[in-house]
Scaffold this motif. Sequence first.
Motif, PDB file in Angstrom:
ATOM      1  N   GLU A 214       0.814  -1.208   0.000  1.00 16.62           N
ATOM      2  CA  GLU A 214       0.000   0.000   0.000  1.00 16.62           C
ATOM      3  C   GLU A 214       0.850   1.261   0.000  1.00 16.62           C
ATOM      4  OE1 GLU A 214      -2.304   1.919   3.681  1.00 16.62           O
ATOM      5  OE2 GLU A 214      -3.186   0.033   3.008  1.00 16.62           O
ATOM      6  N   LYS A 215       0.479   2.189  -0.863  1.00 16.23           N
ATOM      7  CA  LYS A 215       1.095   3.517  -0.908  1.00 16.23           C
ATOM      8  C   LYS A 215       2.612   3.434  -0.904  1.00 16.23           C
ATOM      9  CE  LYS A 215      -2.828   5.876   1.170  1.00 16.23           C
ATOM     10  NZ  LYS A 215      -3.319   6.762   2.244  1.00 16.23           N
ATOM     11  N   VAL A 216       3.125   2.842  -1.943  1.00 17.04           N
ATOM     12  CA  VAL A 216       4.570   2.672  -2.085  1.00 17.04           C
ATOM     13  C   VAL A 216       5.147   3.862  -2.832  1.00 17.04           C
ATOM     14  CG1 VAL A 216       6.416   1.220  -3.010  1.00 17.04           C
ATOM     15  CG2 VAL A 216       4.319   0.166  -2.142  1.00 17.04           C
ATOM     16  N   LYS A 217       6.196   4.426  -2.280  1.00 11.42           N
ATOM     17  CA  LYS A 217       6.961   5.476  -2.975  1.00 11.42           C
ATOM     18  C   LYS A 217       8.268   4.859  -3.440  1.00 11.42           C
ATOM     19  CE  LYS A 217       5.429   9.744  -0.655  1.00 11.42           C
ATOM     20  NZ  LYS A 217       5.171  10.531  -1.875  1.00 11.42           N
ATOM     21  N   LEU A 218       8.493   4.922  -4.739  1.00 10.94           N
ATOM     22  CA  LEU A 218       9.749   4.379  -5.260  1.00 10.94           C
ATOM     23  C   LEU A 218      10.916   5.330  -5.002  1.00 10.94           C
ATOM     24  CD1 LEU A 218       8.610   2.739  -8.616  1.00 10.94           C
ATOM     25  CD2 LEU A 218       8.758   1.754  -6.323  1.00 10.94           C
ATOM     26  N   SER A 219      10.600   6.601  -4.811  1.00 12.31           N
ATOM     27  CA  SER A 219      11.617   7.581  -4.462  1.00 12.31           C
ATOM     28  C   SER A 219      10.947   8.662  -3.637  1.00 12.31           C
ATOM     29  CB  SER A 219      12.267   8.185  -5.709  1.00 12.31           C
ATOM     30  OG  SER A 219      11.311   8.915  -6.459  1.00 12.31           O
ATOM     31  N   TYR A 220      11.717   9.583  -3.108  1.00 11.61           N
ATOM     32  CA  TYR A 220      11.184  10.602  -2.204  1.00 11.61           C
ATOM     33  C   TYR A 220      10.106  11.442  -2.878  1.00 11.61           C
ATOM     34  CZ  TYR A 220      11.014  14.745   0.744  1.00 11.61           C
ATOM     35  OH  TYR A 220      10.589  15.786   1.521  1.00 11.61           O
ATOM     36  N   ARG A 221      10.303  11.782  -4.129  1.00 15.18           N
ATOM     37  CA  ARG A 221       9.366  12.678  -4.822  1.00 15.18           C
ATOM     38  C   ARG A 221       8.297  11.935  -5.606  1.00 15.18           C
ATOM     39  NH1 ARG A 221      11.039  17.972  -5.080  1.00 15.18           N
ATOM     40  NH2 ARG A 221      13.181  18.390  -4.380  1.00 15.18           N
ATOM     41  N   ALA A 222       8.320  10.615  -5.570  1.00 15.64           N
ATOM     42  CA  ALA A 222       7.395   9.843  -6.386  1.00 15.64           C
ATOM     43  C   ALA A 222       5.985   9.855  -5.799  1.00 15.64           C
ATOM     44  CB  ALA A 222       7.896   8.402  -6.506  1.00 15.64           C
ATOM     45  N   PHE A 223       4.998   9.602  -6.658  1.00 14.62           N
ATOM     46  CA  PHE A 223       3.631   9.434  -6.201  1.00 14.62           C
ATOM     47  C   PHE A 223       3.480   8.077  -5.524  1.00 14.62           C
ATOM     48  CE2 PHE A 223       1.808  13.147  -7.956  1.00 14.62           C
ATOM     49  CZ  PHE A 223       2.439  13.394  -9.163  1.00 14.62           C
ATOM     50  N   ASP A 224       2.451   8.011  -4.651  1.00 17.99           N
ATOM     51  CA  ASP A 224       2.132   6.719  -4.039  1.00 17.99           C
ATOM     52  C   ASP A 224       1.533   5.792  -5.079  1.00 17.99           C
ATOM     53  OD1 ASP A 224       0.849   8.243  -0.994  1.00 17.99           O
ATOM     54  OD2 ASP A 224       2.894   7.759  -1.621  1.00 17.99           O
ATOM     55  N   VAL A 225       1.926   4.541  -5.043  1.00 20.68           N
ATOM     56  CA  VAL A 225       1.382   3.523  -5.936  1.00 20.68           C
ATOM     57  C   VAL A 225       1.114   2.262  -5.126  1.00 20.68           C
ATOM     58  CG1 VAL A 225       1.805   2.087  -7.969  1.00 20.68           C
ATOM     59  CG2 VAL A 225       2.678   4.434  -7.901  1.00 20.68           C
ATOM     60  N   ASP A 226       0.015   1.618  -5.422  1.00 20.76           N
ATOM     61  CA  ASP A 226      -0.263   0.312  -4.820  1.00 20.76           C
ATOM     62  C   ASP A 226       0.223  -0.796  -5.750  1.00 20.76           C
ATOM     63  OD1 ASP A 226      -3.410   0.626  -2.941  1.00 20.76           O
ATOM     64  OD2 ASP A 226      -1.456   1.600  -2.732  1.00 20.76           O
ATOM     65  N   TYR A 227       0.759  -1.843  -5.172  1.00 15.01           N
ATOM     66  CA  TYR A 227       1.176  -3.017  -5.939  1.00 15.01           C
ATOM     67  C   TYR A 227       0.395  -4.238  -5.475  1.00 15.01           C
ATOM     68  CZ  TYR A 227       5.123  -0.355  -7.746  1.00 15.01           C
ATOM     69  OH  TYR A 227       5.900   0.581  -8.380  1.00 15.01           O
ATOM     70  N   TRP A 228       0.231  -5.162  -6.423  1.00 16.77           N
ATOM     71  CA  TRP A 228      -0.548  -6.365  -6.153  1.00 16.77           C
ATOM     72  C   TRP A 228       0.209  -7.617  -6.571  1.00 16.77           C
ATOM     73  CZ3 TRP A 228      -5.223  -6.073  -3.711  1.00 16.77           C
ATOM     74  CH2 TRP A 228      -5.817  -4.818  -3.653  1.00 16.77           C
ATOM     75  N   GLY A 229       0.009  -8.672  -5.792  1.00 13.32           N
ATOM     76  CA  GLY A 229       0.490  -9.974  -6.220  1.00 13.32           C
ATOM     77  C   GLY A 229      -0.481 -10.604  -7.196  1.00 13.32           C
ATOM     78  N   ARG A 230      -0.116 -11.774  -7.702  1.00 16.65           N
ATOM     79  CA  ARG A 230      -0.959 -12.458  -8.697  1.00 16.65           C
ATOM     80  C   ARG A 230      -2.081 -13.238  -8.052  1.00 16.65           C
ATOM     81  NH1 ARG A 230       2.972 -14.705 -13.553  1.00 16.65           N
ATOM     82  NH2 ARG A 230       3.803 -12.677 -14.156  1.00 16.65           N
ATOM     83  N   GLY A 231      -2.011 -13.451  -6.769  1.00 14.44           N
ATOM     84  CA  GLY A 231      -3.073 -14.152  -6.072  1.00 14.44           C
ATOM     85  C   GLY A 231      -2.765 -15.617  -5.829  1.00 14.44           C
ATOM     86  N   THR A 232      -3.365 -16.134  -4.773  1.00 15.42           N
ATOM     87  CA  THR A 232      -3.251 -17.557  -4.448  1.00 15.42           C
ATOM     88  C   THR A 232      -4.631 -18.061  -4.063  1.00 15.42           C
ATOM     89  OG1 THR A 232      -2.056 -19.196  -3.106  1.00 15.42           O
ATOM     90  CG2 THR A 232      -2.625 -17.126  -2.020  1.00 15.42           C
ATOM     91  N   GLN A 233      -4.982 -19.220  -4.580  1.00 15.55           N
ATOM     92  CA  GLN A 233      -6.318 -19.762  -4.372  1.00 15.55           C
ATOM     93  C   GLN A 233      -6.417 -20.439  -3.014  1.00 15.55           C
ATOM     94  OE1 GLN A 233      -9.194 -19.784  -6.519  1.00 15.55           O
ATOM     95  NE2 GLN A 233     -10.172 -20.590  -4.669  1.00 15.55           N
ATOM     96  N   VAL A 234      -7.475 -20.098  -2.288  1.00 14.71           N
ATOM     97  CA  VAL A 234      -7.815 -20.781  -1.035  1.00 14.71           C
ATOM     98  C   VAL A 234      -9.199 -21.384  -1.225  1.00 14.71           C
ATOM     99  CG1 VAL A 234      -8.377 -20.483   1.392  1.00 14.71           C
ATOM    100  CG2 VAL A 234      -6.400 -19.303   0.414  1.00 14.71           C
ATOM    101  N   THR A 235      -9.289 -22.687  -1.053  1.00 15.10           N
ATOM    102  CA  THR A 235     -10.557 -23.391  -1.189  1.00 15.10           C
ATOM    103  C   THR A 235     -10.840 -24.146   0.098  1.00 15.10           C
ATOM    104  OG1 THR A 235     -10.214 -23.651  -3.574  1.00 15.10           O
ATOM    105  CG2 THR A 235     -11.880 -25.047  -2.535  1.00 15.10           C
ATOM    106  N   VAL A 236     -12.003 -23.880   0.674  1.00 13.18           N
ATOM    107  CA  VAL A 236     -12.403 -24.523   1.923  1.00 13.18           C
ATOM    108  C   VAL A 236     -13.612 -25.399   1.627  1.00 13.18           C
ATOM    109  CG1 VAL A 236     -13.066 -24.196   4.323  1.00 13.18           C
ATOM    110  CG2 VAL A 236     -11.590 -22.513   3.185  1.00 13.18           C
ATOM    111  N   SER A 237     -13.464 -26.683   1.830  1.00 13.33           N
ATOM    112  CA  SER A 237     -14.552 -27.620   1.556  1.00 13.33           C
ATOM    113  C   SER A 237     -15.375 -27.844   2.814  1.00 13.33           C
ATOM    114  CB  SER A 237     -13.990 -28.945   1.055  1.00 13.33           C
ATOM    115  OG  SER A 237     -13.199 -29.555   2.051  1.00 13.33           O
ATOM    116  N   SER A 238     -16.663 -28.086   2.596  1.00 16.34           N
ATOM    117  CA  SER A 238     -17.567 -28.292   3.745  1.00 16.34           C
ATOM    118  C   SER A 238     -17.630 -29.748   4.153  1.00 16.34           C
ATOM    119  CB  SER A 238     -18.962 -27.781   3.383  1.00 16.34           C
ATOM    120  OG  SER A 238     -19.437 -28.442   2.228  1.00 16.34           O
TER     121      SER A 238
END
Length: 122
Positions: free
Chosen positions: A98-122
């Motif tokens: 969340e709100k990553v600055k690559l440098s002091y003057r840079a804008f905030d940017v959010d980064y995301w992973g590719r995701g991981t599946q969670v499956t819960v069976s009943s």
Amino acid sequence: QVQLVESGGGLVQAGGSLRLSCTASGSWFSMNGMGWYRQAPGNQRELVARITSGGITTYTDSVKGRFTISRDNAKNTVYLQMNSLKPEDTAVYYCNAEKVKLSYRAFDVDYWGRGTQVTVSS
């Protein structure tokens, strides 16, 4: 650039546990926090839990008391310990920086992973 790599998803029976990990790599000046979001089919992506750089945690109501988010700053890794899993927890879980600055003057940017599946069976 920041790369986020998630691991730890899988298939588990209701009542079981899983631990998700997300490691950030790359170079950045600052990062406000890290968190986990999830998205089930047909639903919008929702916040599950987040932790600030100072260690303040936030949880969505449905996981309070069951999930715990933590981070290891030295390893640039955030964890999500998920206990007492329910079928409704089934989703793709995404790591967020969340709100990553690559440098002091840079804008905030959010980064995301590719995701991981969670499956819960009943």
